[in-house]
Each structure stands twice: as C-alpha cells, then as structure tokens.
Scaffold this motif. Structure first.
Motif, PDB file in Angstrom:
ATOM      1  N   THR A 254      39.783  39.585   3.257  1.00  0.00           N
ATOM      2  CA  THR A 254      40.921  39.342   2.380  1.00  0.00           C
ATOM      3  C   THR A 254      41.732  38.156   2.881  1.00  0.00           C
ATOM      4  O   THR A 254      42.416  37.492   2.094  1.00  0.00           O
ATOM      5  CB  THR A 254      41.809  40.591   2.280  1.00  0.00           C
ATOM      6  OG1 THR A 254      42.138  41.041   3.603  1.00  0.00           O
ATOM      7  CG2 THR A 254      41.113  41.700   1.526  1.00  0.00           C
TER       8      THR A 254
ATOM      9  N   SER B  31      40.159  35.077   1.299  1.00  0.00           N
ATOM     10  CA  SER B  31      40.460  35.066  -0.141  1.00  0.00           C
ATOM     11  C   SER B  31      41.886  34.615  -0.399  1.00  0.00           C
ATOM     12  O   SER B  31      42.156  33.830  -1.311  1.00  0.00           O
ATOM     13  CB  SER B  31      40.220  36.454  -0.745  1.00  0.00           C
ATOM     14  OG  SER B  31      38.870  36.822  -0.642  1.00  0.00           O
TER      15      SER B  31
ATOM     16  N   ASP C 138      42.801  31.199  -2.345  1.00  0.00           N
ATOM     17  CA  ASP C 138      43.602  31.267  -3.569  1.00  0.00           C
ATOM     18  C   ASP C 138      44.892  30.446  -3.426  1.00  0.00           C
ATOM     19  O   ASP C 138      45.284  29.718  -4.349  1.00  0.00           O
ATOM     20  CB  ASP C 138      43.954  32.718  -3.901  1.00  0.00           C
ATOM     21  CG  ASP C 138      42.751  33.516  -4.369  1.00  0.00           C
ATOM     22  OD1 ASP C 138      41.715  32.901  -4.695  1.00  0.00           O
ATOM     23  OD2 ASP C 138      42.841  34.760  -4.386  1.00  0.00           O
TER      24      ASP C 138
END
Length: 354
Positions: free
Chosen positions: A223, A226, A230
C-alpha cells in the motif's frame, strides 16, 4: 489452553548492517515457502448501520469504484460465527502430521513475525502476528501448535492465497479496496498508517517537500507504493521524488537504506517503528499520513473461515489475560507506545452480507 508467550530478551542491540546481513541470509534460506511446525477483540459486534451487499468482483471490475468499499474497505467483512463450514471441515479432515492450519507469515519483521536468533535450534518464529496465528489454530484445531508456517514475501501474499498454498495470510496485511476484490478479509485487528523512515542525520522531515530529489524505497505490491504512485500522479508528492526502487520484501528497504542506496523508506508506521528499534541510526520522520488497518486474508469464497476468524478476533480482544492486549504489551509496547489506544482498531462493522 493458554498460548505460549515468553518475552524474548536476547535481541537487545540487534541492529545495524551486520545484523541485517544475518536477517537477509535467513530470508534467502527460507523464502521458498518454508513449512515449519511450531508450538505455539474488545471487538464489538455492532453491525454499524445498513448492510452492504458485497458482490464478488468480476475480473474486469474495480471494487474501488464502489463508494462503500472505497471509503471503508475494513468494514467489508462477514459477521462472526463459530460454526464449521466446508473450508473449516477440509482443514479438520487433514490427517496425521498434515492436520495443521497452513498460514502465510513474515519471518523477518521484528516483533511481528521474525525468527529469534536466540530462540533455540529451530530459531522460533515469534511476534504479534504469530501470537494471533496460534490463537486461530487453538480455536479451529484445538491445538495452538497445529500450524504449518510458510514464509511469504510481501509481493506474494495474494497469489499464495488465491492458488491455495495457504489457508490464510497473517502478515501485517493492510485491507484496501483493491485487495477486497482479490481476497476476503477479517475485521481489522490493528490500526496503523504510512510513515517515512530515514537516517537521523537526514534533512528529511516527513512526507512532504523535504523528499524532493530523494530516492524512496517501498515493497512491491504494498500500500506504500500505491500511495506514493497515486500521489505523484496527482501532484500531491513532490515531482522530483524518486519512487522507482521497489523490493520483494519490506525489510530489504531497510538494508538499502543502511547501505546508502536509498534516502528514505515508506512503510506502515508500526513496521517502521520496529525497524528503528533494530537500527539506532534511523528514525521515523513526521507523522503518519494515512490511516490503515491490518486484517487476516483468506480466499474470497471461504465464507465460513472468514466468519470463524471474526469470532476469534472478538474473543481475542475480550481476553484480558492472554489476548490482544497481552500480545501488544509483550511485543509492541517497547517500539510503539505503552498505551495501545492509537493501535487499537475500532469496533468492527460487518457490512458484507454475501
């Protein structure tokens, strides 16, 4: 039957590059799904409002497009039950030495799931996640020792579940909307957030402009990556930050940091705190910039096992003698805080109904 839980004291001062070399050697030795049998909340039961019918995602669907799942993926789980079902019956039907719960874990995350070099000839796996595994085995098979551990790299957690190599993964695994479409999760058993780890002498102050022109390491499939990816695409992360360095196992980032190959690591604050305890030359920078929850991950169609684990978590949180709080005090209070309030997940909500 009470789980075994001894405080290991032989790891004081276990840090630095030399120690990491030992850890990495162990990781390489055991990385191929090593089986090893070892000895070895107040979770409320509120449903938290109207249920959300959770339709399993088709291959071309993105669960993150569902507002209910995206806003609260940790709530997309089934209500607790102590009943056996087809998944649990298959586990119980295993015979002889194979009658064990097969669980994917980490073996090099200090105080979560790691091999204690002073733990005897077998270098026993120990830590907060390992305590939970033993509790699940005790409930399902009546024996906390009935566990076959398999060492799973960070980027192989979901494939190991989907391909049936393990019954579940208990490995500091964050519940998020993408993963909810790939595996089934229990209710949360721990609260954390992404944080920056860097050398004490570094000018990095946290997740912000001081990361400009810095090389940042994350684990593949994490995560953390990610979030950075992002944020960089959306302009929330300084454009000159280099996030191209990824590794199979999160601990490899600490080794890269110690060798000067990267300037910072981004990972869960709970893991970063344990790594800072291993190496006194690094420290957490700034405050957590996300809120995340760890869950036990299982196959998407293992409904009975998900419900059973959720019931175990309710009981584990309520157990004031040898439950969640005792495990926190044993393993994490020294690296996080004596007061566990910031790490306790909220009362679970079970919004998945199918």
């Amino acid at each position: 039957m009470r789980m075994r839980g001894r405080v290991r004291t032989g790891l004081r001062g276990w840090g630095g590059v030399g120690a990491m070399a030992v850890v990495c050697a162990l990781a390489l030795a055991f990385v191929l799904l090593l089986p090893l049998t070892q000895s070895h909340g107040d979770g409320g039961t509120e449903t938290g409002g109207p249920g959300v019918v959770y339709a399993r995602q088709a291959a071309d669907d993105d669960p993150c497009l569902d507002p209910a799942i995206k806003s609260a993926p940790e709530k997309q789980t089934l209500s607790p039950s102590s009943a056996d079902g087809p998944t649990i019956e298959k586990i119980k039907a295993r015979e002889g030495e194979k009658r064990k719960l097969i669980v994917g874990v980490d073996q090099n995350s200090y105080r979560w799931g790691y091999r204690n070099p002073n733990g005897g000839p077998k270098a026993d796996l120990e830590g907060f996640d390992i305590d939970l595994v033993h509790r699940i085995a005790q409930d399902i098979l009546g024996d906390p020792n009935a566990v076959q551990f398999k060492a799973i790299p960070t980027n192989q957690r979901i494939p190991a579940i989907q391909k049936g190599r393990v019954d579940m993964v208990v490995r500091t695994m964050t519940i998020n909307c993408t993963r909810v479409g790939q595996v089934a999760f229990s209710a949360p058993y721990f609260k954390t957030g992404q944080q920056v780890l860097a050398p004490k002498s570094s000018g990095i102050e946290g997740y912000g402009d001081t990361l400009a022109h810095k090389k940042i390491c994350t684990a593949e499939g994490s995560t953390a990556f990610s979030k950075l990816d992002d944020d960089k695409k959306a302009g929330r992360l300084v454009a000159s930050a280099d996030i191209t360095t990824t590794v199979p196992n999160q601990l490899d980032c600490l080794v890269r940091l110690q060798l000067g190959e990267v300037d910072a690591v981004v990972t869960d604050g709970a893991l970063a705190a344990s790594q800072a305890a291993q190496d006194p030359t690094v420290e957490l920078k700034g405050t957590p910039f996300t809120t995340e929850y760890y869950g036990v991950a299982m196959k998407s169609d293992a409904d009975d096992l998900v419900r059973r684990v959720n019931q175990i978590l309710v009981d584990y949180r309520k157990d004031t003698t040898d439950g969640w709080q005792a495990s926190y005090d044993r393993w994490l209070s020294a690296t996080l805080a004596k007061d566990s309030a910031k790490s306790e997940p909220p009362p679970p909500q079970y919004l998945r109904t199918s």
